[in-house]
Every structure is written in C-alpha cells, then in structure tokens.
Write an enzyme that holds these catalytic residues in place. Structure first.
Site, PDB file in Angstrom:
ATOM      1  N   LYS A 194     -15.203  -5.177  -6.562  1.00 34.51           N
ATOM      2  CA  LYS A 194     -15.975  -3.989  -6.934  1.00 34.51           C
ATOM      3  C   LYS A 194     -15.094  -2.960  -7.647  1.00 34.51           C
ATOM      4  O   LYS A 194     -15.606  -2.011  -8.237  1.00 34.51           O
ATOM      5  CB  LYS A 194     -16.632  -3.368  -5.706  1.00 34.51           C
ATOM      6  N   LYS A 219       0.813  -1.217   0.000  1.00 34.87           N
ATOM      7  CA  LYS A 219       0.000   0.000   0.000  1.00 34.87           C
ATOM      8  C   LYS A 219       0.849   1.271   0.000  1.00 34.87           C
ATOM      9  O   LYS A 219       0.478   2.267  -0.608  1.00 34.87           O
ATOM     10  CB  LYS A 219      -0.951  -0.005   1.202  1.00 34.87           C
ATOM     11  N   LYS A 227     -10.160 -12.455  -8.972  1.00 32.78           N
ATOM     12  CA  LYS A 227     -11.168 -12.470  -7.921  1.00 32.78           C
ATOM     13  C   LYS A 227     -12.261 -11.447  -8.218  1.00 32.78           C
ATOM     14  O   LYS A 227     -11.992 -10.371  -8.749  1.00 32.78           O
ATOM     15  CB  LYS A 227     -10.500 -12.152  -6.578  1.00 32.78           C
TER      16      LYS A 227
END
Length: 329
Positions: free
Chosen positions: A195, A109, A192
């Site tokens: 959204k 991240k 996978k």
C-alpha cells in the site's frame, strides 16, 4: 495446537494482504485453536495520531470479520488485554540487550538515528514474545521478516523456564502455510504488492469496486508471449508468473492447473478471466466490510467480546509467571 498471530493496525488492505495472510487465517479456524489480535500497542512505537490509531484498529477488525474471521477464533485488540504488557515487563528481565541489538528490524527502522529512536522500537520484540507466550502458543504464522522475532521469543521462553526452574512456556514453532503465496505488484513483478507504492494501479484494494478491479488487471504489466503449458516456464517472466499465482490463490488450485487451462492463450483472454474471478471473491468481502464500517460500535463490541475470552486465557499464565519470579499477587 494453539495458534497466535497479530496484525498491524493499518487500514486499506489489499489483495496481497488477503491472499498472503488473512485467507490462511480463515482456513486455520477449522484446524486449530486460534487467537488473532490487532497490534495497537505495537503501533505506539511509531508516529501515529490517536484518532488514526483508533480508526484504523476498528477498520482492521472490520476487514478481518468481513474476510471470514468469526467466533471460531478469538479476535481482539492487544490493549484490551493487560496481560500482554504485564508479561512483557517481566520478560524484559529475561531478554538480553545483545539479543535485541541483533534484530534486523531494529537496525532497519532505527537507521542511523538510534539515539533518537523510541525505547519501544528497541524492545518491540519482547512485547511480541509476550503476545505469544502469554497464551502458551504452540504455533505462530510467520513470514520471512518475522522469523527472527519468533526465534527471540523461543530464546526468552527457554531462558525463563531455565532461570526459574519452571516448565511454563512451550517453545512456539513457526506455522508456515504452503498455500500462502507471495503476491507481487501489478506494475512490477519484482516488488511485493504494497500500500506504500505511490501507484494505486500496483495493487487491488479490498475496498475497490468491480470496475476498478477489472481496470487494474486490464492495465497490469505483462509481456507479449502467450501462457506456456508449464508453470516452471514462467520463472523468468515475473509479471506473468504473478498473475498466474494470483489466479491460483483465488481459485484454490495449483498454479500448474492454471497454466494447463490457459496454455497457448494470451493475456487478452487471461486478464478478463482473472478479473472476473477476483471480483467474485472480493465483492462479497467488500460488501460485508461496508456494512461493518457503517456500524463501528458493533465492531467494537466484537473486539470487547474477544478480549474477554483472551483475558480468561492469558490470566493463568501471567499469574504463574508472576509467582515464578517471586511477585506477590
């Protein structure tokens, strides 16, 4: 057995979230003492607007309630229980920089901009440890991406107990449900369901209406071969395997039972059957969710009620930790 698990305060959940996590949570309520929380404090480590955070917290809570989380569990948002943050500060004296530097999610991240990343993003796993340890959890549902964080929580618990000569924190074990399937994209069986995928056709959202659900399964990527009579035979057919996995998870049966039922049939027959099954499961959830989102104050009241129960459970552990380190409380 006390199970504790948190979920990000993101909205617009999809079928993969429901089958991979939420459905398992609902089932756990009859097996264990469960605490489920919305990780709104964790959301502060990223860029999010206050209005978006407030709205998505209520929407996530409504989704969990609509899916079947009820008074058998304790459902609350993290920020309503100050013991999470208070214990996190205490445990930051126990956690070590080297442990946090090795965290894969921190590296991913923060990327190359570590100097510009927030401190919260770096110490995020210590708050996760506090989330678990403040309730003296015995088990934590984890996916592959969270196993390292649970190991850190165990390391923190063990070091704290040793450093201060107490037997306060049990070492939480991973709770891995064999029933939890990995649901893949309807457009790419190697990715996978997410959204963040730019194509809405890649996922079935929990708020999709019946016609949209049917259309998405009708357009789902497959191959021209009929279904075999063995699930193992789908090992190299990712999209076909994914649709069979979804059917099995929705029907609460083994994937082998699905291929046995549809062996020799093509997807022209299988897809409508899958769509009908998905609609029968998801339509009631969507209807309950719609009603809940029409009364957001009631959802907030449910979170407040859960927070009162969570505070009562967390307070003794926090006080014991404060006393162990010599704080006068």
């Amino acid at each position: 057995m006390r199970v504790v698990s948190g979920i990000q305060t993101t909205g617009n959940l999809h079928l993969g979230n429901y089958l991979g996590a939420i459905k398992q949570w609902v089932a756990m309520q009859d097996q264990s003492e469960c605490l489920f929380f919305l990780a709104d404090l964790h959301a502060l480590t990223g860029n999010i607007s206050p209005a978006e955070l407030a709205n998505s917290t209520i929407e996530m809570a409504a989704t969990l309630l609509a899916s079947g989380i009820d008074d058998r569990s304790v459902l609350f948002n993290q920020a309503r229980v100050p013991a999470h943050a208070e214990l996190c500060w205490i445990l930051q004296g126990t956690a070590r920089m080297g442990w946090l530097n090795r965290m894969t999610q921190w590296k991913d991240k923060a990327g190359k901009n570590r100097e510009g990343a927030s401190v919260g993003l770096f110490t995020y796993p210590v708050l996760q440890a506090a989330d678990i340890l403040v309730y003296q959890a015995t088990h934590v549902p984890v996916g592959e991406d969270q196993k390292q964080h649970l190991e850190l929580a165990r390391d923190v618990a063990a070091k704290f107990n040793t450093d201060f000569g107490v037997d306060l924190f049990p070492l939480p074990e991973p709770f891995i449900s064999k029933a939890a399937p990995r649901i893949m994209s309807l457009r790419d069986g190697s990715a996978k369901m997410s959204k963040s995928d730019p194509s809405d056709l890649s996922r079935v959202n929990l708020i999709d209406d019946d016609d949209t659900i049917a259309a998405k399964f009708r357009k789902a990527k497959t191959d021209p071969e009929p279904l075999p009579d063995s699930f193992d035979a789908l090992a190299e057919r990712a999209e076909a395997r994914n649709l069979v996995t979804i059917y099995a998870a929705l029907a609460d049966v083994e994937p082998q039972a699905v291929v046995s039922q549809f062996a020799g049939q093509g997807f022209g027959a299988f897809k409508p059957a899958l769509a009908d099954l998905a609609i029968s499961v998801l339509a009631p959830i969507r209807e309950r969710l719609t009603r809940l989102l029409d009364d957001r104050a009631e959802v907030g009241a449910q979170l407040a009620k859960g927070a009162a129960r969570a505070n009562a459970l967390a307070e003794p552990t926090l006080r014991a930790a404060q006393q162990a380190v010599g704080l006068q409380v």
